[in-house]
Design an enzyme around this catalytic site. Structure first.
Site, PDB file in Angstrom:
ATOM      1  N   THR A   1       2.523 -17.589 -10.988  1.00 45.20           N
ATOM      2  CA  THR A   1       2.176 -18.120  -9.499  1.00 45.20           C
ATOM      3  C   THR A   1       1.255 -19.448 -10.789  1.00 45.20           C
ATOM      4  OG1 THR A   1       1.031 -16.499  -8.284  1.00 45.20           O
ATOM      5  CG2 THR A   1      -0.217 -17.875  -8.406  1.00 45.20           C
TER       6      THR A   1
ATOM      7  N   ASP B   1       1.305  -9.944 -10.007  1.00 42.19           N
ATOM      8  CA  ASP B   1       1.280  -7.845  -9.654  1.00 42.19           C
ATOM      9  C   ASP B   1       1.936  -6.993  -9.965  1.00 42.19           C
ATOM     10  OD1 ASP B   1       0.679  -9.622  -6.979  1.00 42.19           O
ATOM     11  OD2 ASP B   1       3.043 -10.453  -6.541  1.00 42.19           O
TER      12      ASP B   1
HETATM   13  N1  ASP Z   1       3.621 -12.790  -6.863  1.00 39.98           N
HETATM   14  C1  ASP Z   1       3.170 -13.573  -8.279  1.00 39.98           C
HETATM   15  C2  ASP Z   1       3.951 -12.998  -9.164  1.00 39.98           C
HETATM   16  O1  ASP Z   1       3.292 -11.576  -9.825  1.00 39.98           O
HETATM   17  C3  ASP Z   1       1.167 -13.276  -8.228  1.00 39.98           C
HETATM   18  C4  ASP Z   1       1.083 -13.759  -9.092  1.00 39.98           C
HETATM   19  O2  ASP Z   1       2.080 -14.116  -9.726  1.00 39.98           O
HETATM   20  O3  ASP Z   1      -0.505 -13.965  -9.246  1.00 39.98           O
HETATM   21  O4  ASP Z   1       4.516 -13.538 -10.261  1.00 39.98           O
END
Ligand code: ASP
Length: 348
Positions: A18, A95
């Site tokens: 993210t 994640d």
């Molecule tokens: N889906 C994202 C990831 O883990 C969530 C994040 O970065 O907070 O890459």
């Protein structure tokens, strides 16, 4: 202490997540953008008095896609650049950050420099992003030195929302709050407010310098089996009879308890006798497995299940991958699972 700016050089490794995403104007979904774009949003990076170089995965990834191959790539980047840099900061999706941090802690053997993983809940281009503070403070921590001029935190860590934690003790606990990670069973290595307060009693410093080596083989023939009231024999039997299965993290209740069902104990003892290493990890966020406390735990011990003590699922799983990846025998893996290698377990 301020880093010696003439000598300090940090390598920033961008994997995705993210922190480096931007909203697709058509679909509204978050998509990865390049590291060059990310840097544009953080002009503060130029204000540090030490050198910052960067490198990135050719294809930034959502951390849901992380796997042993990507961990190997990270280890390889650190190995090739180990002598050149004083510390490393890895930008990573939240994640699976706790899995990556745990895996790296085992794969980077004899580490004497900081490897700090961080990310964010809001993309860095968003006004209220938590990414900037996480990134800037991680860099400052990676560059920090003790009064003797040694790295302040020579460990694999996760920095998130004012807390520096030992990487292999972390768990992601919140999908929305900025305060998204916890180290439930080990004290934070630093807390950040106006000052960065290091908890040097909790940080691991090598007594005798060890050679830095990397271990890149991970055996992913492992599984997590989470118990729940009403779990059926077919579920347990199917998991434990997977062909080639080497290790299982058995997520149990409370202090390591499981239902008193004959078939469960049979399945576990049979798998254990076949050489599957089964580690008991509690579903509770904090506290420790104690299989001598209740009859329901004791029967697991008799079935050959090992205590994971206060290890996290993330650390237990990656430790199994790492140990089997080294080609250890089942007996050697069983013995090593019961002792801390890099501070991932507190012994009772
Ligand atoms: N889906 C994202 C990831 O883990 C969530 C994040 O970065 O907070 O890459």
């Amino acid at each position: 202490m301020q880093a010696d700016s003439l000598k300090t050089s940090i390598l920033l490794i961008y994997t995705g997540g993210t922190i480096g995403m931007i909203e697709n104007p058509v679909t509204g979904a978050l998509e990865n953008f390049s590291f060059a774009q990310l840097k544009k949003h953080v002009p503060e990076l130029q204000k540090f008095s030490f050198n910052i170089d960067s490198t990135q995965f050719s294809q930034p990834m959502d951390s849901s896609d992380m796997d042993a191959k990507a961990w190997r790539r990270l280890v390889d980047i650190i190995y090739r650049n180990y002598e050149k840099y004083t510390g490393f900061v890895i930008l990573h999706g939240t994640d699976t950050m706790a899995f990556t941090a745990s895996a790296l802690s085992f794969m980077l053997h004899g580490l004497a420099k900081p490897v700090i993983l961080t990310g964010s809940q809001l993309p860095i281009g968003v006004i209220r992003t938590d990414g900037k503070e996480n990134l800037l403070t991680s860099l400052e921590i990676a560059a920090a030195q003790t009064p003797e001029g040694k790295p302040m935190v020579p460990e694999v860590c996760v920095y998130f929302e004012n807390k520096l934690m030992r990487g292999n003790r972390t768990t992601k606990l919140n999908a929305e709050d900025f305060n998204a990670f916890r180290s439930y069973n080990y004290p934070d290595l630093a807390t950040v407010g106006i000052h960065i307060r290091y908890n040097q009693n909790a940080i691991h410093y090598q007594e005798k310098e060890q050679p830095f080596e990397v271990h890149t083989e991970m055996n992913t023939n492992v599984a997590i089996l989470k118990l729940f009231p009403g779990i059926q024999e077919t579920v347990v039997r199917s998991v434990l009879s997977i062909s080639g299965l080497k290790g299982v993290v058995l997520e149990t209740y409370g202090s390591g308890n499981a239902p008193r069902k004959g078939w469960l104990i049979d399945c576990l003892s049979q798998a254990s006798r076949r050489g599957v290493v089964i580690v008991n990890v509690t579903q509770c966020k904090s506290g420790m497995v104690d299989m001598d406390r209740y009859e329901t735990g004791y029967q697991l011990k008799s079935a050959g299940v090992l205590s994971g003590y206060d290890i996290t699922t993330e650390a237990a799983l990656t430790k199994l991958m790492y140990l089997f990846g080294q080609g250890l025998t089942v007996e050697e893996v069983r013995l090593t699972m019961l002792h801390p290698l890099v501070g991932e377990i507190s012994m009772p």
